[in-house]
Design a protein around this motif. Structure first.
Motif, mmCIF file in Angstrom:
data_model
loop_
_atom_site.group_PDB
_atom_site.id
_atom_site.type_symbol
_atom_site.label_atom_id
_atom_site.label_comp_id
_atom_site.label_asym_id
_atom_site.label_seq_id
_atom_site.Cartn_x
_atom_site.Cartn_y
_atom_site.Cartn_z
ATOM 1 N N GLU A 107 61.827 18.619 33.125
ATOM 2 C CA GLU A 107 62.908 19.283 32.404
ATOM 3 C C GLU A 107 62.514 19.575 30.956
ATOM 4 O OE1 GLU A 107 66.390 16.868 32.988
ATOM 5 O OE2 GLU A 107 66.772 17.733 34.985
ATOM 6 N N GLY A 108 61.267 20.015 30.784
ATOM 7 C CA GLY A 108 60.801 20.457 29.481
ATOM 8 C C GLY A 108 60.386 19.364 28.523
ATOM 9 N N LYS A 109 60.339 18.112 28.991
ATOM 10 C CA LYS A 109 59.940 17.009 28.123
ATOM 11 C C LYS A 109 58.867 16.149 28.777
ATOM 12 C CE LYS A 109 64.323 16.523 25.596
ATOM 13 N NZ LYS A 109 63.761 16.895 24.283
ATOM 14 N N SER A 110 58.045 15.529 27.934
ATOM 15 C CA SER A 110 57.030 14.616 28.459
ATOM 16 C C SER A 110 57.700 13.358 28.987
ATOM 17 C CB SER A 110 56.024 14.256 27.365
ATOM 18 O OG SER A 110 56.678 13.656 26.258
ATOM 19 N N THR A 111 57.172 12.826 30.088
ATOM 20 C CA THR A 111 57.789 11.665 30.730
ATOM 21 C C THR A 111 57.125 10.353 30.322
ATOM 22 O OG1 THR A 111 56.326 11.770 32.650
ATOM 23 C CG2 THR A 111 58.370 13.059 32.747
ATOM 24 N N GLY A 112 55.977 10.439 29.622
ATOM 25 C CA GLY A 112 55.226 9.234 29.299
ATOM 26 C C GLY A 112 54.187 8.916 30.350
ATOM 27 N N CYS A 113 54.226 9.627 31.478
ATOM 28 C CA CYS A 113 53.234 9.470 32.542
ATOM 29 C C CYS A 113 52.059 10.418 32.288
ATOM 30 C CB CYS A 113 53.872 9.774 33.898
ATOM 31 S SG CYS A 113 55.233 8.653 34.308
ATOM 32 N N PRO A 114 50.936 10.241 32.985
ATOM 33 C CA PRO A 114 49.779 11.113 32.774
ATOM 34 C C PRO A 114 50.144 12.592 32.947
ATOM 35 C CG PRO A 114 49.151 9.231 34.110
ATOM 36 C CD PRO A 114 50.643 9.174 33.981
ATOM 37 N N ILE A 115 49.697 13.407 32.013
ATOM 38 C CA ILE A 115 49.900 14.855 32.086
ATOM 39 C C ILE A 115 48.628 15.480 32.647
ATOM 40 C CG2 ILE A 115 50.314 16.980 30.773
ATOM 41 C CD1 ILE A 115 51.887 15.335 28.759
ATOM 42 N N GLY A 116 48.726 16.019 33.856
ATOM 43 C CA GLY A 116 47.594 16.692 34.470
ATOM 44 C C GLY A 116 47.749 18.202 34.354
ATOM 45 N N PHE A 117 46.629 18.898 34.165
ATOM 46 C CA PHE A 117 46.691 20.358 34.041
ATOM 47 C C PHE A 117 45.387 20.979 34.514
ATOM 48 C CE2 PHE A 117 45.013 18.726 30.062
ATOM 49 C CZ PHE A 117 43.938 19.559 29.798
ATOM 50 N N ILE A 118 45.451 22.265 34.831
ATOM 51 C CA ILE A 118 44.266 23.003 35.266
ATOM 52 C C ILE A 118 44.346 24.442 34.807
ATOM 53 C CG2 ILE A 118 45.259 23.605 37.503
ATOM 54 C CD1 ILE A 118 41.861 22.797 37.947
ATOM 55 N N VAL A 119 43.200 25.021 34.497
ATOM 56 C CA VAL A 119 43.057 26.448 34.232
ATOM 57 C C VAL A 119 42.011 26.957 35.207
ATOM 58 C CG1 VAL A 119 42.269 28.204 32.595
ATOM 59 C CG2 VAL A 119 43.689 26.301 31.802
ATOM 60 N N TRP A 120 42.395 27.862 36.079
ATOM 61 C CA TRP A 120 41.480 28.356 37.112
ATOM 62 C C TRP A 120 40.530 29.403 36.535
ATOM 63 C CZ3 TRP A 120 41.580 25.332 41.148
ATOM 64 C CH2 TRP A 120 42.776 24.702 41.508
ATOM 65 N N ASN A 121 39.265 29.315 36.922
ATOM 66 C CA ASN A 121 38.294 30.350 36.559
ATOM 67 C C ASN A 121 38.482 31.547 37.493
ATOM 68 O OD1 ASN A 121 37.068 28.770 34.573
ATOM 69 N ND2 ASN A 121 35.641 27.850 36.031
ATOM 70 N N GLU A 122 38.501 32.739 36.930
ATOM 71 C CA GLU A 122 38.792 33.932 37.736
ATOM 72 C C GLU A 122 37.761 35.048 37.596
ATOM 73 O OE1 GLU A 122 42.630 34.985 36.221
ATOM 74 O OE2 GLU A 122 43.706 33.553 37.503
ATOM 75 N N ASN A 123 36.882 34.956 36.587
ATOM 76 C CA ASN A 123 36.020 36.110 36.309
ATOM 77 C C ASN A 123 34.568 35.697 36.065
ATOM 78 O OD1 ASN A 123 35.432 38.552 33.825
ATOM 79 N ND2 ASN A 123 35.840 39.019 35.950
ATOM 80 N N GLN A 124 34.055 34.798 36.932
ATOM 81 C CA GLN A 124 32.667 34.380 36.793
ATOM 82 C C GLN A 124 31.731 35.473 37.316
ATOM 83 O OE1 GLN A 124 35.010 32.847 38.826
ATOM 84 N NE2 GLN A 124 34.591 30.668 38.938
ATOM 85 N N HIS A 125 30.620 35.669 36.632
ATOM 86 C CA HIS A 125 29.538 36.531 37.108
ATOM 87 C C HIS A 125 28.298 35.653 37.259
ATOM 88 C CE1 HIS A 125 31.339 40.615 35.516
ATOM 89 N NE2 HIS A 125 32.104 40.006 36.413
ATOM 90 N N SER A 126 28.316 34.783 38.248
ATOM 91 C CA SER A 126 27.255 33.782 38.384
ATOM 92 C C SER A 126 25.883 34.400 38.595
ATOM 93 C CB SER A 126 27.588 32.833 39.537
ATOM 94 O OG SER A 126 28.797 32.137 39.280
ATOM 95 N N ASN A 127 25.835 35.583 39.221
ATOM 96 C CA ASN A 127 24.543 36.224 39.470
ATOM 97 C C ASN A 127 23.824 36.608 38.185
ATOM 98 O OD1 ASN A 127 24.811 36.000 42.247
ATOM 99 N ND2 ASN A 127 25.759 38.019 42.471
ATOM 100 N N ASP A 128 24.581 36.722 37.083
ATOM 101 C CA ASP A 128 23.960 37.046 35.805
ATOM 102 C C ASP A 128 22.979 35.965 35.366
ATOM 103 O OD1 ASP A 128 25.340 39.408 35.585
ATOM 104 O OD2 ASP A 128 26.894 38.627 34.260
ATOM 105 N N TYR A 129 23.072 34.786 35.973
ATOM 106 C CA TYR A 129 22.264 33.654 35.539
ATOM 107 C C TYR A 129 21.131 33.321 36.507
ATOM 108 C CZ TYR A 129 26.052 32.983 32.236
ATOM 109 O OH TYR A 129 26.976 33.176 31.233
ATOM 110 N N ASN A 130 20.965 34.131 37.558
ATOM 111 C CA ASN A 130 19.932 33.828 38.549
ATOM 112 C C ASN A 130 18.540 33.800 37.942
ATOM 113 O OD1 ASN A 130 21.807 33.540 40.573
ATOM 114 N ND2 ASN A 130 21.532 35.608 41.405
#
Length: 358
Positions: free
Chosen positions: A72-95
């Protein structure tokens, strides 16, 4: 590997540049703090790639997704987990980098230490890891806001172009009005022109970020191994490409005598203050209530879009030319990272201070 930062307020981060995502778990965050997710996202937007012609053109939304610890918009005092997904990798650029060691990168040391390395964008050593720091730092800023503590960083030097005046002589509200994040519009244009020129040559350039912490209470830090300036230095030097840290007058103070540098106390209507702040808001390792200010030097980014000599994994001389999308100067995107690390350090040391006296 050491992937956690802090004592009571503690961030554990995970993820790689070209993995599925980057995220973290925050322990020790106080309960009842109003969590402005829009503000957190704005902080990430200041760090994300592709925000101007001066930065890498990699296109990432860097949208943070909170997984736990908020109700409800407030921290609970418990661990806050989060993620940011990668969406635009060009892995072949590093071959082409798979079997060679890039100069001044972590490739060689990682390979020797672990016997394996992720060559795609540097893996864990990539600055993309700092996403976790910015999210945690934004939350720390929200908590510090309730305490009246404000943290502001800005680009104060790029190459030989630098701001000569003290931070108090500039309008810090102008920092976000230009791509370099410099409070002096004229110097900002000179810096931007230099970065753009260097980028066109396939080269890179470094500089300095200045950070100011206002409203910090007296008493944060310990007198021996927990000095506040040492903690801030540790935080800043953990950032990718950071090479030096100084607070207060720093190296400039070498030209001064003690009679010039000492901060003389006086009684300001019942409050003990100092006429000057050469100490940078910290004395004896403990905050003294004055503004805390420091500078972080960042080296030119090691990835060059030009041919360089190196060796391959068999130690045979060779040449390489990096491909892909890279920054020519880390400073504009490092400003929110410096603020984030400062915020996490100050909040952690504020919470530690609460254990000093019953």
């Amino acid at each position: 590997m050491f992937n956690s930062f802090g004592n009571i307020f503690r961030l554990t981060s995970f993820g790689e540049s070209h993995g599925k995502g980057v995220g973290g778990v925050i322990d020790g965050f106080p309960s009842g703090i109003s969590i402005d997710e829009e503000f957190v996202q704005q902080e990430l937007n200041r760090r994300r790639p592709g925000q101007s012609i001066l930065t890498t053109p990699r296109k990432e939304a860097d949208k943070v997704e909170f997984l736990s610890g908020i109700f409800e918009g407030k921290s609970t005092g418990c661990p806050i987990g989060f993620i940011v997904w990668n969406e635009n990798q060009h892995s072949n650029d590093y071959n082409n980098l798979k079997n060679v060691y890039r100069p001044s990168h972590a490739d060689y040391t990682y390979n020797v230490k672990y016997g394996i390395r992720d060559h795609r964008g540097g893996g864990r050593s990539s600055a993309r890891e700092t996403i976790s720091r910015v999210v945690a730092g934004a939350l720390a800023k929200l908590a510090l806001r309730q305490l009246g503590i404000d943290i502001t960083a800005y680009t104060s030097q790029v190459g030989a172009i630098k701001l000569e005046d003290n931070y108090s002589d500039y309008d810090l509200d102008l920092i976000e009005t230009n791509d370099v994040r410099c409070p002096d519009p004229e110097k900002a244009k000179e810096m931007a022109d230099l970065i753009y020129k260097v980028k066109g040559e396939g080269d890179t350039i470094g500089g300095t970020i200045t950070c100011v912490i206002k409203g910090c209470p007296i008493g944060l830090g310990q007198p021996v191994f927990g000095k506040l300036h040492a903690a801030l230095g540790n935080a800043m030097l953990s950032i990718n490409a950071a090479k030096a840290f100084e607070y207060g007058e720093g190296f400039k103070g070498l030209k001064m005598r003690g009679s010039e540098q000492n901060d003389v106390f006086f009684n300001n209507n019942g409050r003990i203050e100092t006429h000057t702040n050469h100490s940078g808001g910290i004395q004896g390792g403990i905050s003294n209530g004055q503004d805390i200010y420091f500078r972080v030097v960042f080296k030119p980014i090691a990835t060059l879009l030009m041919e360089q000599e190196t060796v391959n994994i068999d130690g045979i001389d060779t040449t390489l030319k990096a491909r892909g999308r890279h920054d020519a100067c880390v400073l504009p995107r490092a400003v929110p990272i410096v603020e984030a690390m400062a915020a996490m350090t100050i909040l952690d040391y504020y919470l530690l201070d609460k254990t000093t006296q019953l």
